[in-house]
Design an enzyme around this catalytic site. Structure first.
Site, mmCIF file in Angstrom:
data_model
loop_
_atom_site.group_PDB
_atom_site.id
_atom_site.type_symbol
_atom_site.label_atom_id
_atom_site.label_comp_id
_atom_site.label_asym_id
_atom_site.label_seq_id
_atom_site.Cartn_x
_atom_site.Cartn_y
_atom_site.Cartn_z
ATOM 1 N N ASP A 120 0.806 -1.218 0.000
ATOM 2 C CA ASP A 120 0.000 0.000 0.000
ATOM 3 C C ASP A 120 0.841 1.271 0.000
ATOM 4 O O ASP A 120 2.057 1.241 0.194
ATOM 5 C CB ASP A 120 -0.949 0.015 1.216
ATOM 6 C CG ASP A 120 -0.282 -0.527 2.478
ATOM 7 O OD1 ASP A 120 0.955 -0.472 2.569
ATOM 8 O OD2 ASP A 120 -0.994 -0.995 3.378
ATOM 9 N N ASP B 149 -7.375 -2.721 14.186
ATOM 10 C CA ASP B 149 -8.754 -3.051 13.803
ATOM 11 C C ASP B 149 -8.788 -4.301 12.909
ATOM 12 O O ASP B 149 -9.799 -4.611 12.302
ATOM 13 C CB ASP B 149 -9.427 -1.858 13.100
ATOM 14 C CG ASP B 149 -8.703 -1.440 11.819
ATOM 15 O OD1 ASP B 149 -7.751 -2.148 11.402
ATOM 16 O OD2 ASP B 149 -9.101 -0.417 11.218
ATOM 17 N N HIS C 168 -6.907 -4.889 10.192
ATOM 18 C CA HIS C 168 -6.634 -4.733 8.762
ATOM 19 C C HIS C 168 -5.321 -5.395 8.353
ATOM 20 O O HIS C 168 -4.373 -5.465 9.130
ATOM 21 C CB HIS C 168 -6.683 -3.260 8.319
ATOM 22 C CG HIS C 168 -5.586 -2.389 8.859
ATOM 23 N ND1 HIS C 168 -5.835 -1.160 9.427
ATOM 24 C CD2 HIS C 168 -4.245 -2.541 8.901
ATOM 25 C CE1 HIS C 168 -4.693 -0.601 9.793
ATOM 26 N NE2 HIS C 168 -3.699 -1.423 9.481
ATOM 27 N N GLU D 252 -9.543 -2.162 5.544
ATOM 28 C CA GLU D 252 -10.208 -1.847 6.805
ATOM 29 C C GLU D 252 -11.443 -2.721 7.000
ATOM 30 O O GLU D 252 -11.910 -3.360 6.045
ATOM 31 C CB GLU D 252 -10.607 -0.363 6.795
ATOM 32 C CG GLU D 252 -9.433 0.604 6.665
ATOM 33 C CD GLU D 252 -8.598 0.723 7.952
ATOM 34 O OE1 GLU D 252 -8.536 -0.247 8.732
ATOM 35 O OE2 GLU D 252 -7.999 1.793 8.167
HETATM 36 C C1 F6R Z 1 1.565 -1.311 6.086
HETATM 37 C C2 F6R Z 1 0.349 -2.111 6.212
HETATM 38 C C3 F6R Z 1 -0.439 -2.126 7.480
HETATM 39 C C4 F6R Z 1 0.400 -2.370 8.736
HETATM 40 C C5 F6R Z 1 -0.470 -2.288 9.980
HETATM 41 C C6 F6R Z 1 0.335 -2.470 11.245
HETATM 42 O O1 F6R Z 1 2.114 -1.462 4.801
HETATM 43 O O2 F6R Z 1 -0.023 -2.716 5.278
HETATM 44 O O3 F6R Z 1 -1.428 -3.116 7.388
HETATM 45 O O4 F6R Z 1 1.018 -3.613 8.635
HETATM 46 O O5 F6R Z 1 -1.120 -1.061 10.020
HETATM 47 O O6 F6R Z 1 1.209 -1.397 11.405
HETATM 48 P P1 F6R Z 1 2.349 -1.414 12.514
HETATM 49 O O7 F6R Z 1 3.305 -2.478 12.107
HETATM 50 O O8 F6R Z 1 2.971 -0.054 12.434
HETATM 51 O O9 F6R Z 1 1.684 -1.712 13.801
#
Ligand code: F6R
Length: 261
Positions: A67, A136, A138, A143
């Protein structure tokens, strides 16, 4: 799903890097799916170390990131382009032409997203996808409520995600509200997936994603129906798992079995 529980963040990073290295030695032109955020930082650090000290080469590796924030240019310090260059690409021997990250400034977004999917397909699909998990549930920026069959597209971020990610920005108002993300369906097409999670604040969602019902309200829960997922988690992130002892028992068994073959 194989659940591997390690002592701490350092240990999960090392274990994930060990798996990546193993796959890379089997297939030097591996197609890697990459994530950003705090969780994979230790893994990238360990891969850089393996490159420097053990000669692990990424010359032929192809990568696709999950992403990118919509509206951020590649040179914005909080963009995922910037993150990947700073934390991995600039420190290994990868050919930048083989790396792909969604363009946060893409104009015709619908067409752009279709092309991103086509590029993945042309490379033969993702061999190994690295995932973190949002609080959440994701994966990527899929989401709650995202279709479990979704493909690359633009998504509106949840308030929780905006809040969580505001730690990287000067103020919450600077956090983009949209992102281009590969879909749940795109992730599920990967041949193998590593799910990484660390820390107490991920314990609740990890229990729901791994042991709760499969639901689009927690997109990571779909990983339960993927045939090749390794969840590499630290003690804190597994503190709410009901079947923790069983996972540890299985892991011990696998180790003993490997010793005998
Ligand atoms: C980032 C992504 C997100 C993160 C998630 C956890 O490329 O795809 O799904 O993996 O938001 O983020 P952290 O590792 O910062 O807790």
């Amino acid at each position: 799903m194989e659940v591997i529980i390690k002592k701490n963040y350092e240990a999960i990073s090392e274990e994930a890097a060990r798996v990546v290295k193993e796959r890379l030695l089997e297939k030097p032109d591996l197609v890697l799916g990459l994530a950003t955020g705090s969780t994979p930082l230790g893994l990238y650090k360990e891969l850089v170390r393996m490159h420097r000290e053990e000669g692990l080469s990424f010359k032929k590796v192809r990568t696709f990131n999950l992403d990118e924030y919509y509206g951020l240019s590649p040179d914005h310090p909080q963009s995922y382009h910037y993150f990947m260059n700073a934390n991995l690409f600039s420190q290994i021997d990868i050919d930048l032409a083989n790396t792909h990250i969604p363009d946060g400034l893409a104009k015709n977004v619908g067409k752009y997203c279709l092309e991103y999917e086509e590029k993945i397909e042309k490379c033969g699909g993702i061999d190994l996808q690295i995932l973190g998990i949002g609080r959440d549930g994701h994966i990527g920026f899929n989401e709650p409520g995202s279709s479990l069959a979704s493909r690359t597209r633009i998504k509106t971020l949840e308030e929780q995600t905006v809040k969580d990610n505001s730690r990287f920005f000067k103020s919450i108002d600077e956090v983009p509200r949209y992102a281009i993300t590969t879909g749940v369906g795109t992730v599920m097409d990967s041949k193998e997936i590593i799910l990484l999670a660390s820390g107490k604040n991920k314990a609740g969602i990890i229990a729901k994603a791994i042991e709760g019902p499969v639901t689009s309200q927690i997109t990571a829960s779909i990983l339960q129906v993927h045939p090749q997922v390794i969840a590499i988690l630290d003690e804190e992130a597994t503190s709410s798992l009901k079947r923790k002892d069983y996972y540890k028992f299985v892991e011990e068994g696998v180790k003993k079995f490997k010793k005998h073959v």
